[in-house]
Design a protein around this motif. Structure first.
Motif, PDB file in Angstrom:
ATOM      1  N   THR A  40      28.206  53.685  35.756  1.00  0.00           N
ATOM      2  CA  THR A  40      29.559  54.464  35.768  1.00  0.00           C
ATOM      3  C   THR A  40      30.209  54.089  34.508  1.00  0.00           C
ATOM      4  OG1 THR A  40      29.767  55.061  37.980  1.00  0.00           O
ATOM      5  CG2 THR A  40      31.712  55.259  36.692  1.00  0.00           C
ATOM      6  N   SER A  41      30.605  54.868  33.677  1.00  0.00           N
ATOM      7  CA  SER A  41      31.355  54.796  32.668  1.00  0.00           C
ATOM      8  C   SER A  41      32.576  55.648  32.340  1.00  0.00           C
ATOM      9  CB  SER A  41      30.572  55.335  31.359  1.00  0.00           C
ATOM     10  OG  SER A  41      31.243  54.849  30.111  1.00  0.00           O
ATOM     11  N   SER A  96      35.423  60.025  33.817  1.00  0.00           N
ATOM     12  CA  SER A  96      34.541  59.164  34.129  1.00  0.00           C
ATOM     13  C   SER A  96      32.958  59.848  34.476  1.00  0.00           C
ATOM     14  CB  SER A  96      34.817  58.189  35.417  1.00  0.00           C
ATOM     15  OG  SER A  96      34.456  59.106  36.512  1.00  0.00           O
ATOM     16  N   VAL A  97      31.790  59.154  34.160  1.00  0.00           N
ATOM     17  CA  VAL A  97      30.683  59.745  34.568  1.00  0.00           C
ATOM     18  C   VAL A  97      29.777  58.587  35.190  1.00  0.00           C
ATOM     19  CG1 VAL A  97      29.710  59.114  32.213  1.00  0.00           C
ATOM     20  CG2 VAL A  97      28.518  60.813  33.503  1.00  0.00           C
ATOM     21  N   THR A  98      29.055  59.116  36.147  1.00  0.00           N
ATOM     22  CA  THR A  98      28.039  58.182  36.838  1.00  0.00           C
ATOM     23  C   THR A  98      26.668  58.861  36.547  1.00  0.00           C
ATOM     24  OG1 THR A  98      29.826  57.615  38.423  1.00  0.00           O
ATOM     25  CG2 THR A  98      27.598  57.425  39.212  1.00  0.00           C
ATOM     26  N   VAL A  99      25.726  58.004  36.442  1.00  0.00           N
ATOM     27  CA  VAL A  99      24.386  58.454  36.033  1.00  0.00           C
ATOM     28  C   VAL A  99      23.410  57.597  37.021  1.00  0.00           C
ATOM     29  CG1 VAL A  99      22.650  58.366  34.109  1.00  0.00           C
ATOM     30  CG2 VAL A  99      24.966  58.732  33.716  1.00  0.00           C
ATOM     31  N   PRO A 150      20.375  62.843  37.318  1.00  0.00           N
ATOM     32  CA  PRO A 150      21.563  62.934  38.292  1.00  0.00           C
ATOM     33  C   PRO A 150      22.662  62.482  37.509  1.00  0.00           C
ATOM     34  CG  PRO A 150      19.358  61.904  39.136  1.00  0.00           C
ATOM     35  CD  PRO A 150      19.354  61.728  37.713  1.00  0.00           C
ATOM     36  N   VAL A 151      23.561  63.182  37.430  1.00  0.00           N
ATOM     37  CA  VAL A 151      24.820  62.890  36.655  1.00  0.00           C
ATOM     38  C   VAL A 151      26.065  63.421  37.223  1.00  0.00           C
ATOM     39  CG1 VAL A 151      26.340  63.278  34.706  1.00  0.00           C
ATOM     40  CG2 VAL A 151      23.879  62.663  34.458  1.00  0.00           C
ATOM     41  N   PHE A 152      27.233  62.715  37.634  1.00  0.00           N
ATOM     42  CA  PHE A 152      28.321  63.188  38.250  1.00  0.00           C
ATOM     43  C   PHE A 152      29.193  62.833  37.379  1.00  0.00           C
ATOM     44  CE2 PHE A 152      32.172  62.217  40.919  1.00  0.00           C
ATOM     45  CZ  PHE A 152      32.115  63.420  41.695  1.00  0.00           C
ATOM     46  N   ALA A 170      19.938  67.869  39.218  1.00  0.00           N
ATOM     47  CA  ALA A 170      19.496  66.612  39.919  1.00  0.00           C
ATOM     48  C   ALA A 170      20.318  65.759  40.760  1.00  0.00           C
ATOM     49  CB  ALA A 170      18.961  65.758  38.839  1.00  0.00           C
ATOM     50  N   PHE A 171      21.674  66.011  40.497  1.00  0.00           N
ATOM     51  CA  PHE A 171      22.613  65.132  41.453  1.00  0.00           C
ATOM     52  C   PHE A 171      22.767  65.887  42.738  1.00  0.00           C
ATOM     53  CE2 PHE A 171      26.527  63.328  42.913  1.00  0.00           C
ATOM     54  CZ  PHE A 171      26.395  62.120  42.564  1.00  0.00           C
TER      55      PHE A 171
END
Length: 351
Positions: free
Chosen positions: A258-259, A291-294, A327-329, A345-346
């Motif tokens: 997560t960034s 923020s982004v979670t990959v 998969p990205v949130f 994909a998420f």
């Protein structure tokens, strides 16, 4: 993804850990309260901390103490290869390498440089491991100017001229460069460190484990409860106290990162400057991505992709996620709070 450390990432500092451990800085939801205690290992590395959870089994070829030693050795080696703080690291040797000369590099360094090269191309320069002079100029690096000083356009252009991700050549175990650039792998080294720890664990027979290095995760197999690992995405906020959960994920056999930069900025004359620098403009980002979670096959890939998307922003980031089937949130800032957005994909991870 980030642990709360003193090490400055080449692009940004990250929000609190995605996975929360029972034993300290966070709560690893899957491992709490089980009857058979997992083996847990932790310690300092790369200016931050690592935490490893292994589900114990009699079939392992290594004792618990041997697991501990192999984890430590793996991280020491990765740090010696990838650190820009260790004077005689392999990375610093490449930074000092004269233009036009070629040198043999380790297989680990070649893998990381090839990943960096690939993402530099796919992101049109948003992922650039030669961005160090800009980071220092804005006050976020190891050779920094005062953090609240806003550089002039002339200074920015001069710092940009010192970089150049397209000046690096990697071929058949050899490295060379066409420009006198310095390298910084902060946006991928901790993720790669997690991957190398995983290799060490599997060499001893482990198939069910979680590795976290400075917030970068690699999850394999099942948790101590016999189900997928459960990790929490933090809800953005301005305080480390009272952290709350935005989403709960069940994940196995993936790297996760997560960034975000919603806690990391400075203000000057009423203007807010992010700690995340876009190498293409030489300036802090101004978009609304909080923020982004990959999720990715490896922790290094997740780490690097999280950086890319943080730099390019929500629209371009989602286009890349769909293109690469990642998969990205995302959490995007709006006037009324934070809006969730995720890639195709998420969708399977949404509960």
């Amino acid at each position: 993804m980030m642990a709360l450390s003193n090490v400055v990432n080449a692009y940004r500092k990250r929000p609190a850990l995605l996975a929360f451990f029972c034993l300290g800085s966070a709560l690893l939801l899957s491992a709490c309260g089980q009857k058979n205690e997992p083996w847990r290992f932790s310690g300092p590395t790369m200016g931050t901390q690592y935490h490893v959870t292994v589900v114990p089994k009699e079939s392992y070829s290594c004792s618990q103490a041997e697991f501990d030693e192999k984890i430590r050795q793996s991280l020491v080696q990765t740090n010696q290869q990838m650190s820009h703080y260790i004077e005689n690291s392999e990375l610093n040797g490449l930074s000092r390498l004269p233009v036009g000369e070629s040198v043999t590099i380790s297989s680990d360094m070649e893998k990381v440089l090839r990943l960096s090269e690939r993402l530099y191309t796919l992101s049109n320069g948003a992922f650039d491991i030669t961005v160090g002079p800009l980071v220092n100029l804005w006050g976020f690096g190891p050779k920094s100017s005062p953090e609240d000083a806003v550089p002039s356009d002339e200074q920015i252009h001069a710092a940009m001229a010192l970089g150049g991700g397209d000046s690096l050549q990697v071929s058949s175990g050899k490295f060379s460069k066409s420009k006198a650039v310095e390298l910084n792998l902060s946006a991928v080294a901790k993720g790669y460190g997690a991957d190398k720890v995983a290799e060490a664990l599997e060499a001893c027979g482990a198939q069910d484990y979680l590795v976290e290095v400075g917030g970068e995760l690699l999850l394999k197999g099942l948790s101590p409860r016999g189900s997928a690992w459960k990790i929490a995405i933090e809800k953005p906020g301005n305080s480390l106290a009272g952290q709350s959960m935005q989403r709960l994920l069940q994940v196995s056999d993936k790297g996760v990162a997560t960034s975000g930069d919603y806690r990391n900025y400075f203000e000057k004359e009423g203007v807010r400057y992010s700690h995340t620098i876009d190498p293409r403009t030489g300036k802090p980002i101004t978009h609304a991505l909080a923020s982004v979670t990959v999720l990715a096959p490896s922790s290094a890939e997740a780490d690097a992709w999280a950086t890319v998307i943080t730099v390019v922003g929500p629209e371009e980031g989602m286009r890349l996620a769909e293109q690469e089937k990642l998969p990205v949130f995302m959490l995007v800032k709006t006037k009324s709070g934070f809006k969730e957005s995720y890639s195709s994909a998420f969708a399977t991870y949404v509960q």
